[in-house]
Design a protein around this motif. Structure first.
Motif, short mmCIF file in Angstrom:
data_model
loop_
_atom_site.label_atom_id
_atom_site.label_comp_id
_atom_site.label_asym_id
_atom_site.label_seq_id
_atom_site.Cartn_x
_atom_site.Cartn_y
_atom_site.Cartn_z
N UNK A 62 0.83 -1.21 0.00
CA UNK A 62 0.00 0.00 0.00
C UNK A 62 0.86 1.25 0.00
N UNK A 63 1.84 1.30 0.89
CA UNK A 63 2.69 2.49 0.98
C UNK A 63 3.56 2.66 -0.27
N UNK A 64 3.98 1.55 -0.83
CA UNK A 64 4.79 1.65 -2.04
C UNK A 64 3.95 2.20 -3.19
N UNK A 81 6.55 1.95 9.43
CA UNK A 81 6.14 0.69 10.04
C UNK A 81 6.83 0.42 11.37
N UNK A 82 8.07 0.85 11.53
CA UNK A 82 8.87 0.39 12.66
C UNK A 82 9.32 1.47 13.63
N UNK A 123 6.20 10.56 12.53
CA UNK A 123 4.87 11.18 12.42
C UNK A 123 4.26 10.71 11.10
N UNK A 124 3.44 9.66 11.17
CA UNK A 124 2.91 9.05 9.95
C UNK A 124 2.06 10.03 9.15
N UNK A 125 1.11 10.75 9.78
CA UNK A 125 0.33 11.71 8.99
C UNK A 125 1.21 12.75 8.29
N UNK A 153 1.40 13.35 4.36
CA UNK A 153 1.11 14.67 3.78
C UNK A 153 2.26 15.12 2.87
N UNK A 154 3.49 14.87 3.31
CA UNK A 154 4.64 15.23 2.48
C UNK A 154 4.60 14.47 1.16
#
Length: 273
Positions: free
Chosen positions: A64-66, A79-80, A85-87, A91-92
């Motif tokens: 998904x992230x790829x 993931x690890x 800061x995932x959001x 956003x970046x």
């Protein structure tokens, strides 16, 4: 994005099975294992990889992230690394994608202009053409030129210049052409002799001005001079500047060509000289 895989296989899935379920290459799975991004929890007695349900869940998140465009290092951090800061990271990535989309839109618009230029020549309305080139300008001329020369290198060069040229830039080209034609008429009136330094300078100036359309070799210039004299439309245009100018200009070009070792009588549309 890939849907969540069925993870009911209690004994684990092989690399091939995972590859088919997640639409990921075996090579990618091996690479992710080697760099420690997604290692299988089990191995067969023969040493083959087996992926468990938690392994597949992690792989699904990686896929998904790829697909969102994140690099493997960023995916690992998401993931690890609890400090990530995932959001903010997403956003970046969204900002980068938005910039890429904008750039692709610009490229698409540029391609549309290039296509139009190759098909139509001038990307100007009939009104703009009349304002720039004068009321006697034939707006069908570029289309007719394309029908006649559309398969030549020179038409492609002309189209590439036309695709990026603004009406203001076309006005500058038209002004250069008008100044050159006035200079030719004045030189003819003052008795400038073909083959003289002043005449040869005018021949070079003609090549420079004409380069706004496409590069013009001396052999090609001879062919143009011949066409200006023989073609009724071109002859009428130059003779309207000064009676007899088409023939005088052809003689001027021929003499300049001889000064560079070119025989006008055998000149061909050769781009190299």
């Amino acid at each position: 994005m890939s849907g969540m895989p069925d993870t009911t296989d209690a004994e684990g899935l092989t690399v091939g099975q995972v590859s088919a379920r997640l639409d990921v290459t075996v090579r990618a799975l091996h690479h992710w294992d080697e760099i420690g991004l997604a290692r299988p929890s089990l191995r067969t007695p023969a040493g083959y990889r087996l992926y468990t349900a938690p392994d597949l869940e992690r792989l699904h998140r990686i896929v998904v992230y790829r697909e969102l465009g994140l690099g493997l290092d960023k995916i690992r951090a998401v993931l690890d690394d609890a400090a990530t800061d995932v959001p903010a990271a997403l956003r970046a990535q969204r900002a980068q994608i938005a910039a890429r989309i904008d750039r692709l839109r610009q490229l698409g618009a540029g391609l549309d202009r290039m296509i139009d230029a190759h098909e139509r020549g001038l990307l100007l309305t009939a009104e703009q053409q009349a304002a720039i080139f004068g009321p006697g300008w034939n707006p069908d001329g570029p289309v007719q030129a394309r029908q006649r020369y559309g398969d030549t290198t020179q038409w492609r060069q002309y189209a590439e210049r036309s695709a990026s040229r603004t009406p203001e830039e076309w006005q500058a080209v038209a002004d250069d052409v008008a100044r050159l034609e006035r200079a030719l008429g004045e030189a003819m009136d003052s008795g400038v002799t073909p083959g003289s330094p002043e005449a040869n300078h005018l021949a070079e100036r003609h090549r420079e001005v004409f380069a706004s359309y496409f590069p013009l070799s001396r052999q090609m210039q001879v062919c143009l001079g011949r066409m200006y004299e023989e073609d009724p439309g071109f002859a009428a245009h130059y003779d309207a500047v000064r009676p007899g100018l088409a023939t005088w200009f052809r003689r001027l070009v021929d003499a300049a060509a001889r000064a560079h070792g070119i025989d006008p009588d055998t000149a061909t549309w050769d781009e190299d000289r």
